[in-house]
Design a protein around this motif. Structure first.
Motif, PDB file in Angstrom:
ATOM      1  N   PRO A 192     -65.568  77.258  66.804  1.00  0.00           N
ATOM      2  CA  PRO A 192     -64.299  76.886  67.443  1.00  0.00           C
ATOM      3  C   PRO A 192     -63.077  77.347  66.659  1.00  0.00           C
ATOM      4  O   PRO A 192     -62.064  77.728  67.238  1.00  0.00           O
ATOM      5  N   GLN A 193     -63.162  77.326  65.305  1.00  0.00           N
ATOM      6  CA  GLN A 193     -62.037  77.796  64.511  1.00  0.00           C
ATOM      7  C   GLN A 193     -61.920  79.320  64.567  1.00  0.00           C
ATOM      8  O   GLN A 193     -60.817  79.861  64.500  1.00  0.00           O
ATOM      9  N   GLN A 194     -63.038  80.031  64.688  1.00  0.00           N
ATOM     10  CA  GLN A 194     -62.984  81.483  64.810  1.00  0.00           C
ATOM     11  C   GLN A 194     -62.254  81.899  66.079  1.00  0.00           C
ATOM     12  O   GLN A 194     -61.629  82.958  66.127  1.00  0.00           O
ATOM     13  N   VAL A 219     -58.122  76.616  55.317  1.00  0.00           N
ATOM     14  CA  VAL A 219     -56.860  76.934  55.978  1.00  0.00           C
ATOM     15  C   VAL A 219     -56.981  76.574  57.448  1.00  0.00           C
ATOM     16  O   VAL A 219     -58.020  76.812  58.084  1.00  0.00           O
ATOM     17  N   SER A 220     -55.942  75.968  57.994  1.00  0.00           N
ATOM     18  CA  SER A 220     -55.937  75.597  59.419  1.00  0.00           C
ATOM     19  C   SER A 220     -54.497  75.329  59.834  1.00  0.00           C
ATOM     20  O   SER A 220     -53.589  75.280  58.999  1.00  0.00           O
ATOM     21  N   ALA A 221     -54.302  75.152  61.129  1.00  0.00           N
ATOM     22  CA  ALA A 221     -52.972  74.851  61.659  1.00  0.00           C
ATOM     23  C   ALA A 221     -52.804  73.347  61.809  1.00  0.00           C
ATOM     24  O   ALA A 221     -53.711  72.639  62.245  1.00  0.00           O
ATOM     25  N   GLY A 222     -51.634  72.855  61.430  1.00  0.00           N
ATOM     26  CA  GLY A 222     -51.300  71.443  61.581  1.00  0.00           C
ATOM     27  C   GLY A 222     -49.793  71.317  61.703  1.00  0.00           C
ATOM     28  O   GLY A 222     -49.119  72.251  62.131  1.00  0.00           O
ATOM     29  N   ILE A 298     -50.170  64.982  57.281  1.00  0.00           N
ATOM     30  CA  ILE A 298     -50.541  66.192  58.021  1.00  0.00           C
ATOM     31  C   ILE A 298     -50.987  65.735  59.399  1.00  0.00           C
ATOM     32  O   ILE A 298     -51.925  64.930  59.521  1.00  0.00           O
ATOM     33  N   GLN A 299     -50.356  66.244  60.439  1.00  0.00           N
ATOM     34  CA  GLN A 299     -50.616  65.761  61.790  1.00  0.00           C
ATOM     35  C   GLN A 299     -51.204  66.856  62.674  1.00  0.00           C
ATOM     36  O   GLN A 299     -50.947  68.045  62.483  1.00  0.00           O
ATOM     37  N   GLY A 300     -52.013  66.411  63.651  1.00  0.00           N
ATOM     38  CA  GLY A 300     -52.482  67.302  64.699  1.00  0.00           C
ATOM     39  C   GLY A 300     -53.536  68.306  64.293  1.00  0.00           C
ATOM     40  O   GLY A 300     -53.660  69.357  64.935  1.00  0.00           O
ATOM     41  N   LEU A 301     -54.321  68.011  63.258  1.00  0.00           N
ATOM     42  CA  LEU A 301     -55.425  68.904  62.911  1.00  0.00           C
ATOM     43  C   LEU A 301     -56.537  68.758  63.942  1.00  0.00           C
ATOM     44  O   LEU A 301     -56.901  67.632  64.317  1.00  0.00           O
ATOM     45  N   ASP A 307     -62.190  67.556  59.422  1.00  0.00           N
ATOM     46  CA  ASP A 307     -63.425  67.254  58.690  1.00  0.00           C
ATOM     47  C   ASP A 307     -63.662  68.270  57.575  1.00  0.00           C
ATOM     48  O   ASP A 307     -64.111  67.916  56.478  1.00  0.00           O
ATOM     49  N   ASP A 308     -63.366  69.540  57.853  1.00  0.00           N
ATOM     50  CA  ASP A 308     -63.548  70.577  56.843  1.00  0.00           C
ATOM     51  C   ASP A 308     -62.591  70.377  55.674  1.00  0.00           C
ATOM     52  O   ASP A 308     -62.976  70.529  54.504  1.00  0.00           O
ATOM     53  N   LEU A 309     -61.342  70.026  55.955  1.00  0.00           N
ATOM     54  CA  LEU A 309     -60.378  69.771  54.890  1.00  0.00           C
ATOM     55  C   LEU A 309     -60.833  68.586  54.042  1.00  0.00           C
ATOM     56  O   LEU A 309     -60.820  68.662  52.800  1.00  0.00           O
TER      57      LEU A 309
END
Length: 321
Positions: A192-194, A219-222, A298-301, A307-309
């Motif tokens: 899903p992240q890919q 790394v991800s968007a939030g 950190i909001q909206g992950l 879970d990965d973070l």
């Protein structure tokens, strides 16, 4: 390269995803996309991965086993009767490689080439020191080139590298960071992240934020409170969690962060609030509490990214799921 000349790359996604991305990028550059089989192509999908992993091993000439600093931590029970989610698939891959008499090349990422005392003897024997390669942060280009040479030397002449199309630096300069992050997001993180459409933004932001001594864990968007969803890029290294807040032109405007250590300003605990965005998409809000009483929100992950973070935070502060 023909089907039986592939390189099977075995690694734990939660061990060193950025290091796995760098190694995968180098191997795919030198041996071609079809010449490298990454086990997470199978493990990141639903269902029992055994048949897909067997096909990968059957078509391979050598196995590259990536071993990071958390590799032993991730060893789990290898009961043959364990379910697909309980089984230690990395240990299973190595045993299957030995059963097929495939050469195994251990790659020690930024760590000692000595395995921990808790590694069972049957696994230790499959990871010979004479074929081991150390990949170090200050000699990335030299060490990955040595890995290419080791693969060629131990694959019975089946593999043949092509001229390098891209080159890592010895240190982590922005170009090398971009190569590793892009490969990590394409091949290492869950499917899903890919599939998120902001990969290039994540790559360029990491290249701007990370220093030469940093090593990416997540790394991800939030978003920070009061800012639009996805307007921040969450970058976690071994020592810091940072939210790089972006303006309308995607430039970094500020970088609130929390450090991971034992000092008075470091992370002490994590609060998690799970919800659904637009009543459909599961997301999570995290509050990273510092020992001095302040915190980083950190909001909206997306749930998987949260879970990965959390999984990449020190074990002592991880909340129960």
């Amino acid at each position: 390269m023909n089907a039986v000349g592939r390189i099977f790359v075995s690694y734990r996604r939660a061990d060193d995803p950025f290091g796995a991305g760098l190694v995968a990028a180098v191997l795919r550059d030198r041996f071609g996309d079809d010449g490298v089989f990454l086990d997470t192509w199978v493990l990141n999908r639903r269902g029992n991965p055994e048949s897909g992993l067997c096909r990968g091993l059957d078509g391979s000439a050598a196995v590259v086993a990536l071993i990071g600093r958390r590799w032993e931590e991730r060893l789990t029970a290898r009961d043959p009767g364990a379910t697909a989610t309980e089984r230690d698939w990395v240990a299973w891959e190595l045993q299957e490689a030995a059963r097929r008499t495939l050469p195994v090349i251990p790659v020690f990422m930024r760590r000692s080439p000595l395995l921990g005392a808790g590694v069972p003897d049957d696994l230790s024997r499959i990871l010979p020191r004479e074929t081991a390669v150390a990949v170090r942060q200050g000699s990335l280009r030299s060490d990955t080139e040595r890995l290419v040479e080791m693969v060629v030397a131990h694959s019975d002449g089946v593999t043949s590298p092509r001229t390098a199309g891209m080159t890592l630096s010895e240190e982590l300069d922005p170009g090398t960071v971009a190569i590793g992050v892009d490969a990590m997001l394409r091949h290492v993180v869950p499917v899903p992240q890919q599939r998120m459409g902001n990969r290039q933004l994540l790559v360029t932001t990491c290249a701007a934020v990370l220093g030469r001594q940093d090593w990416l864990r997540h790394v991800s968007a939030g978003a920070s409170p009061g800012r639009p969803a996805g307007s921040g890029i969450v970058v976690a290294t071994e020592g810091t969690v940072t939210v790089a807040n972006l303006d309308e032109r995607f430039a970094v405007v500020d970088r609130p962060s929390v450090t991971l250590g034992r000092g008075p300003d470091d992370l002490e605990s994590v609060d998690v609030r799970r919800r659904r965005r637009l009543l459909v998409r599961p997301v999570a809000d995290l509050r990273l509490n510092r020992r001095n009483g302040t915190y980083l929100d950190i909001q909206g992950l997306f749930a998987g990214a949260a879970d990965d973070l959390i999984d990449n935070l020190p074990a002592a502060v991880r909340p129960d799921r």
